[in-house]
Motif scaffolding. Structure first.
Motif, mmCIF file in Angstrom:
data_model
loop_
_atom_site.group_PDB
_atom_site.id
_atom_site.type_symbol
_atom_site.label_atom_id
_atom_site.label_comp_id
_atom_site.label_asym_id
_atom_site.label_seq_id
_atom_site.Cartn_x
_atom_site.Cartn_y
_atom_site.Cartn_z
ATOM 1 N N THR A 317 0.858 -1.186 0.000
ATOM 2 C CA THR A 317 0.000 0.000 0.000
ATOM 3 C C THR A 317 0.887 1.227 0.000
ATOM 4 O O THR A 317 1.989 1.218 0.565
ATOM 5 C CB THR A 317 -0.931 0.031 1.226
ATOM 6 N N SER A 319 0.823 5.878 -0.407
ATOM 7 C CA SER A 319 0.039 7.113 -0.467
ATOM 8 C C SER A 319 0.676 8.083 -1.443
ATOM 9 O O SER A 319 1.901 8.143 -1.586
ATOM 10 C CB SER A 319 -0.064 7.764 0.918
ATOM 11 N N THR A 320 -0.181 8.831 -2.133
ATOM 12 C CA THR A 320 0.258 9.859 -3.067
ATOM 13 C C THR A 320 -0.437 11.165 -2.720
ATOM 14 O O THR A 320 -1.451 11.184 -2.022
ATOM 15 C CB THR A 320 -0.057 9.472 -4.519
ATOM 16 N N SER A 329 -4.112 10.461 -1.052
ATOM 17 C CA SER A 329 -4.904 9.263 -1.324
ATOM 18 C C SER A 329 -4.060 8.024 -1.106
ATOM 19 O O SER A 329 -2.839 8.051 -1.307
ATOM 20 C CB SER A 329 -5.442 9.275 -2.762
ATOM 21 N N GLN A 330 -4.684 6.959 -0.676
ATOM 22 C CA GLN A 330 -3.981 5.699 -0.426
ATOM 23 C C GLN A 330 -4.403 4.672 -1.461
ATOM 24 O O GLN A 330 -5.583 4.539 -1.781
ATOM 25 C CB GLN A 330 -4.275 5.184 0.976
ATOM 26 N N GLU A 331 -3.417 3.942 -1.974
ATOM 27 C CA GLU A 331 -3.689 2.950 -3.001
ATOM 28 C C GLU A 331 -3.031 1.634 -2.628
ATOM 29 O O GLU A 331 -2.065 1.598 -1.855
ATOM 30 C CB GLU A 331 -3.165 3.433 -4.361
ATOM 31 N N THR A 332 -3.540 0.560 -3.197
ATOM 32 C CA THR A 332 -2.990 -0.780 -3.009
ATOM 33 C C THR A 332 -2.777 -1.399 -4.382
ATOM 34 O O THR A 332 -3.598 -1.213 -5.279
ATOM 35 C CB THR A 332 -3.957 -1.663 -2.195
ATOM 36 N N THR A 333 -1.671 -2.097 -4.547
ATOM 37 C CA THR A 333 -1.430 -2.743 -5.833
ATOM 38 C C THR A 333 -2.546 -3.738 -6.142
ATOM 39 O O THR A 333 -3.157 -4.307 -5.226
ATOM 40 C CB THR A 333 -0.079 -3.469 -5.844
ATOM 41 N N ASP A 334 -2.827 -3.937 -7.437
ATOM 42 C CA ASP A 334 -3.977 -4.744 -7.833
ATOM 43 C C ASP A 334 -3.806 -6.230 -7.561
ATOM 44 O O ASP A 334 -4.748 -7.013 -7.687
ATOM 45 C CB ASP A 334 -4.294 -4.527 -9.320
ATOM 46 N N THR A 399 3.858 -0.166 -12.590
ATOM 47 C CA THR A 399 3.325 0.863 -11.693
ATOM 48 C C THR A 399 4.438 1.850 -11.399
ATOM 49 O O THR A 399 5.511 1.464 -10.922
ATOM 50 C CB THR A 399 2.834 0.249 -10.366
#
Length: 451
Positions: A317, A319-320, A329-334, A399
């Protein structure tokens, strides 16, 4: 045109420039030529009427990375075309403290001692600087010097300049000592890099891409710039891998009691990248220079038993920050399966290996570059694109993001696949453990960057 050698001594030369070459003739009739690209600087401090030209003579003038050796000639007057090279000794070399020179004798292909004798020593002599030389005796030498001398001076407000003849490891050692100390740094040291390692990621990233001689150009014509760093928090139970992978040293925990923090300035990686760095960190592999990384990578990508490359398992996970709104925003790899995971604060990991084209050198950005399980040949293609100006980051399978923080939760049973690379140091994270990265606000070291 090959660069000529010149007589040492008191000869004064007349000089003129034509077609990017300095043509020189002494009063005794001796002649020679110097490519302008081989000039380190023109000094006028000792005698303004006879400027001194410092230049590099290379045994193989077609090889820009050949270290060569430094020479000096005095000329009777300054041709206008040499005005761009005219320099005075910068303030960061005029400290009351002697310049500290560290020679990492085992870095890369073990050229640092020769580079000192042929380039750095004559440079310091010609410029008229006092200096102290330290040769590494073990892997701990630079840390010991930092703890016993450099940190004390910095905390006492004493200006100091340190010339590192090493790879990235020398800078990493200084970062570790300064950032893990609880003492307050009053005056950050000025660090001059003379690249003598295998990858030379930091040196290549700031523009020292033509070998050791470029470090001298930066030293006389550069500007001290704060060194951005980032912090790696690691779950308890993790261990440092030493002795070419044969031994483990527990990292323990820091003052917080629940994790250990390591500080870095170049790269943190997991999966294929960290595995090939770990596997190639042996005396036998180091004989091959940069080729050792390719050799180790081939073994990982094409296992001898014919199976596919390992699929590394873990949750990532990050954040950008939106550059326009400032929204985080926080993201998680697919997927939780990965092949290549790198978080870098430098654009280059080698001279031509542009891992993060969006990273500004010493700009404080932290970029994630990652791809999931793909066929070995496709992975090789992506790596080749990185050597072709960083084109890999435009591929759909990659990514690539400017991140503020990142967390990896490892889901591997075998320690072998839980090895992470933190600025060249290999750490094994315990089963079920985690790693967190964030930018470090303190700036305790300065690097002399070419202008």
């Amino acid at each position: 045109m090959a660069t000529a050698s010149f007589k040492w001594g008191s000869d004064v030369y007349s000089a003129e420039v034509a077609e990017d070459v300095l043509h020189c003739t002494s009063h005794e009739g001796a002649q020679g030529t110097i490519k302008l690209s081989n000039i380190v600087g023109v000094l006028s401090t000792n005698s303004p009427s006879t400027p001194s030209v410092l230049f590099v003579v290379k045994p193989d003038d077609e090889n820009e990375e050949a270290p060569g050796y430094l020479q000096k000639i005095d000329i009777s007057s300054l041709p206008p075309a040499l005005s761009q090279f005219l320099v005075t000794v910068p303030d960061y070399l005029k400290h009351s403290e002697p310049v500290q020179v560290i020679i990492s004798v085992t870095s890369g292909t073990q050229t640092a001692q020769a580079v000192f004798q042929d380039l750095v020593k004559p440079f310091l002599t010609h410029v008229g600087l006092e200096y102290e030389v330290h040769e590494t005796k073990s892997a701990q030498t630079i840390k010991e010097l930092a703890q016993s001398q450099f940190l004390d001076r910095a905390c006492s407000g004493i200006p100091q300049t340190i010339i590192l003849l090493s790879g990235d490891g020398g800078l990493v050692d200084l970062v570790e000592v300064f950032y893990e100390s609880s003492r307050s740094v009053q005056t950050p040291p000025q660090i001059a890099l003379v690249p003598c390692g295998t990858g030379n990621a930091m040196a290549s990233s700031i523009g020292l891409r033509s070998g050791p001689a470029s470090g001298l150009v930066a030293l006389i014509r550069g500007a001290p710039t704060p060194l951005p760093t980032f912090a790696a928090r690691i779950s308890p139970g993790s261990q440092l891998v030493i002795d070419e992978g044969r031994q483990r040293v527990p990292l323990g925990v820091d003052a917080h009691g629940s994790y250990r923090t390591l500080y870095c300035a170049v790269v943190v990686s997991w999966a294929l990248h960290s595995a090939l760095v770990a596997d190639s960190d042996t005396t036998e592999y180091r004989k091959f220079g940069r080729e050792r990384f390719k050799m180790a990578a081939n073994k990982l990508l094409y296992p001898s038993d014919g199976t596919e490359p390992h699929r590394f398992n873990g949750k990532i996970t990050y954040s950008t920050v939106n550059g326009q709104t400032g929204e985080v925003s926080q993201e998680t790899t697919d997927t939780n399966e990965h092949m290549y995971v790198v978080v870098s604060m430098v654009p280059r990991l080698e001279k031509n290996f542009l891992i993060s084209p969006g990273t500004e050198p010493l700009g404080g950005q932290m970029h994630l570059m990652r791809w999931g399980p793909i066929p070995a040949d496709e992975a090789v293609r992506l790596v080749v694109l990185a050597y072709q100006g960083g084109l890999h980051v435009s591929e759909k399978t990659v990514t690539y993001a400017d991140v503020e923080q990142l967390r990896i939760e490892f889901e591997e049973d075998s320690e072998h696949w839980r090895r992470v690379c933190i600025d060249g140091n290999i750490v094994t994270v315990e089963k079920g453990g985690w790693l967190e990265l964030h930018k470090e606000p303190r700036q305790l070291l300065h690097v002399i960057k070419p202008c």
